[in-house]
Write a protein that holds these residues in place. Sequence first.
Motif, PDB file in Angstrom:
ATOM      1  N   GLU A   1       0.829  -1.209   0.000  1.00  0.00           N
ATOM      2  CA  GLU A   1       0.000   0.000   0.000  1.00  0.00           C
ATOM      3  C   GLU A   1       0.864   1.260   0.000  1.00  0.00           C
ATOM      4  OE1 GLU A   1      -3.848   2.064   2.052  1.00  0.00           O
ATOM      5  OE2 GLU A   1      -3.475  -0.071   2.349  1.00  0.00           O
ATOM      6  N   THR A   2       1.931   1.264   0.771  1.00  0.00           N
ATOM      7  CA  THR A   2       2.837   2.413   0.787  1.00  0.00           C
ATOM      8  C   THR A   2       3.453   2.628  -0.589  1.00  0.00           C
ATOM      9  OG1 THR A   2       3.311   2.132   3.139  1.00  0.00           O
ATOM     10  CG2 THR A   2       4.932   3.364   1.831  1.00  0.00           C
ATOM     11  N   LEU A   3       3.913   1.550  -1.208  1.00  0.00           N
ATOM     12  CA  LEU A   3       4.507   1.653  -2.542  1.00  0.00           C
ATOM     13  C   LEU A   3       3.492   2.189  -3.544  1.00  0.00           C
ATOM     14  CD1 LEU A   3       6.731   1.164  -4.663  1.00  0.00           C
ATOM     15  CD2 LEU A   3       5.931  -1.218  -4.784  1.00  0.00           C
ATOM     16  N   VAL A   4       2.305   1.620  -3.556  1.00  0.00           N
ATOM     17  CA  VAL A   4       1.276   2.032  -4.522  1.00  0.00           C
ATOM     18  C   VAL A   4       0.905   3.500  -4.316  1.00  0.00           C
ATOM     19  CG1 VAL A   4      -1.157   1.710  -5.159  1.00  0.00           C
ATOM     20  CG2 VAL A   4       0.369  -0.280  -4.962  1.00  0.00           C
ATOM     21  N   ARG A   5       0.633   3.894  -3.094  1.00  0.00           N
ATOM     22  CA  ARG A   5       0.220   5.283  -2.831  1.00  0.00           C
ATOM     23  C   ARG A   5       1.337   6.276  -3.145  1.00  0.00           C
ATOM     24  NH1 ARG A   5      -4.565   6.093  -0.879  1.00  0.00           N
ATOM     25  NH2 ARG A   5      -5.764   4.351  -0.058  1.00  0.00           N
ATOM     26  N   THR A   6       2.559   5.935  -2.786  1.00  0.00           N
ATOM     27  CA  THR A   6       3.686   6.825  -3.068  1.00  0.00           C
ATOM     28  C   THR A   6       3.912   6.930  -4.576  1.00  0.00           C
ATOM     29  OG1 THR A   6       4.712   6.208  -0.958  1.00  0.00           O
ATOM     30  CG2 THR A   6       6.128   7.273  -2.605  1.00  0.00           C
ATOM     31  N   PHE A   7       3.897   5.791  -5.245  1.00  0.00           N
ATOM     32  CA  PHE A   7       4.120   5.776  -6.688  1.00  0.00           C
ATOM     33  C   PHE A   7       3.067   6.593  -7.424  1.00  0.00           C
ATOM     34  CE2 PHE A   7       3.088   3.666 -10.785  1.00  0.00           C
ATOM     35  CZ  PHE A   7       4.186   4.109 -11.492  1.00  0.00           C
TER      36      PHE A   7
ATOM     37  N   TRP B   1      -9.946   7.761  -7.760  1.00  0.00           N
ATOM     38  CA  TRP B   1      -8.596   7.425  -7.301  1.00  0.00           C
ATOM     39  C   TRP B   1      -8.579   6.394  -6.195  1.00  0.00           C
ATOM     40  CZ3 TRP B   1      -4.095   7.560  -9.422  1.00  0.00           C
ATOM     41  CH2 TRP B   1      -3.937   8.375 -10.543  1.00  0.00           C
ATOM     42  N   ASP B   2      -9.474   6.502  -5.244  1.00  0.00           N
ATOM     43  CA  ASP B   2      -9.496   5.516  -4.157  1.00  0.00           C
ATOM     44  C   ASP B   2      -9.742   4.118  -4.712  1.00  0.00           C
ATOM     45  OD1 ASP B   2      -8.957   7.394  -2.212  1.00  0.00           O
ATOM     46  OD2 ASP B   2     -11.065   7.701  -1.681  1.00  0.00           O
ATOM     47  N   GLU B   3     -10.658   4.020  -5.658  1.00  0.00           N
ATOM     48  CA  GLU B   3     -10.953   2.729  -6.307  1.00  0.00           C
ATOM     49  C   GLU B   3      -9.725   2.224  -7.070  1.00  0.00           C
ATOM     50  OE1 GLU B   3     -13.702   1.197 -10.025  1.00  0.00           O
ATOM     51  OE2 GLU B   3     -14.414   2.894  -8.831  1.00  0.00           O
ATOM     52  N   HIS B   4      -9.078   3.116  -7.810  1.00  0.00           N
ATOM     53  CA  HIS B   4      -7.900   2.723  -8.584  1.00  0.00           C
ATOM     54  C   HIS B   4      -6.775   2.257  -7.664  1.00  0.00           C
ATOM     55  CE1 HIS B   4      -5.008   2.543 -11.806  1.00  0.00           C
ATOM     56  NE2 HIS B   4      -4.200   3.336 -11.136  1.00  0.00           N
ATOM     57  N   LEU B   5      -6.513   2.997  -6.593  1.00  0.00           N
ATOM     58  CA  LEU B   5      -5.447   2.618  -5.672  1.00  0.00           C
ATOM     59  C   LEU B   5      -5.740   1.271  -5.021  1.00  0.00           C
ATOM     60  CD1 LEU B   5      -4.610   6.060  -4.039  1.00  0.00           C
ATOM     61  CD2 LEU B   5      -3.346   4.855  -5.840  1.00  0.00           C
ATOM     62  N   ALA B   6      -6.984   1.036  -4.653  1.00  0.00           N
ATOM     63  CA  ALA B   6      -7.352  -0.266  -4.072  1.00  0.00           C
ATOM     64  C   ALA B   6      -7.138  -1.391  -5.080  1.00  0.00           C
ATOM     65  CB  ALA B   6      -8.807  -0.241  -3.600  1.00  0.00           C
ATOM     66  N   THR B   7      -7.473  -1.127  -6.336  1.00  0.00           N
ATOM     67  CA  THR B   7      -7.248  -2.121  -7.387  1.00  0.00           C
ATOM     68  C   THR B   7      -5.759  -2.396  -7.563  1.00  0.00           C
ATOM     69  OG1 THR B   7      -9.272  -1.498  -8.539  1.00  0.00           O
ATOM     70  CG2 THR B   7      -7.606  -2.637  -9.841  1.00  0.00           C
TER      71      THR B   7
ATOM     72  N   GLU C   1      10.691   2.302 -10.507  1.00  0.00           N
ATOM     73  CA  GLU C   1      11.963   1.833  -9.944  1.00  0.00           C
ATOM     74  C   GLU C   1      12.449   2.759  -8.834  1.00  0.00           C
ATOM     75  OE1 GLU C   1      15.051   1.009 -12.785  1.00  0.00           O
ATOM     76  OE2 GLU C   1      13.683  -0.122 -14.069  1.00  0.00           O
ATOM     77  N   THR C   2      12.413   4.049  -9.094  1.00  0.00           N
ATOM     78  CA  THR C   2      12.848   5.025  -8.088  1.00  0.00           C
ATOM     79  C   THR C   2      12.000   4.904  -6.833  1.00  0.00           C
ATOM     80  OG1 THR C   2      13.619   6.543  -9.793  1.00  0.00           O
ATOM     81  CG2 THR C   2      13.162   7.489  -7.624  1.00  0.00           C
ATOM     82  N   THR C   3      10.693   4.812  -7.011  1.00  0.00           N
ATOM     83  CA  THR C   3       9.789   4.722  -5.868  1.00  0.00           C
ATOM     84  C   THR C   3      10.014   3.430  -5.094  1.00  0.00           C
ATOM     85  OG1 THR C   3       8.154   6.015  -7.098  1.00  0.00           O
ATOM     86  CG2 THR C   3       7.379   4.859  -5.135  1.00  0.00           C
TER      87      THR C   3
END
Length: 146
Positions: free
Chosen positions: A21-27, A49-55, A96-98
């Motif tokens: 979740e941290t990786l996805v949200r930060t990215f 966005w909330d739906e996309h991030l959860a996906t 990659e950076t994230t």
Amino acid sequence: MTSRRIPLVEPKANISESLIETLVRTFYGRVLEDETLGPIFREVIGNRWDEHLATMVDFWSSIVRSTGRYSGKPHLAHQDLGLDLAHFDLWLNLFETTARDVCPPDAAELFIDRAHRIADSLQIGLDIGPKALRLPKKAGSGPSSA
């Protein structure tokens, strides 16, 4: 042949749902700030966005933890976006950076390896880049058949 190291032992125990979740949200926060990728994502995702991030959390959980929570069709989701090789290069560089910024090194390498494999698969499926299959178009199909 690729020069990237493919992890022989996947560090699944080191990759928690919280890390994903941290990786996805930060990215995706960084994606939105990118001058090229941001407008594409804002247009396509809109206020979902909330739906996309959860996906995306479900997607990466399925990829690196084998949870089976994702059952979407990424090729279909990306087919009408007008993407080219440069978009994939930007996405991969940012990812990659994230991953290296937020993950332990072994987990980052696993995420990065899988991201490259996913990008290759999408490019092949979308007929983009040097690995694309370049199948001949059927007569009467495509934009010039109108």
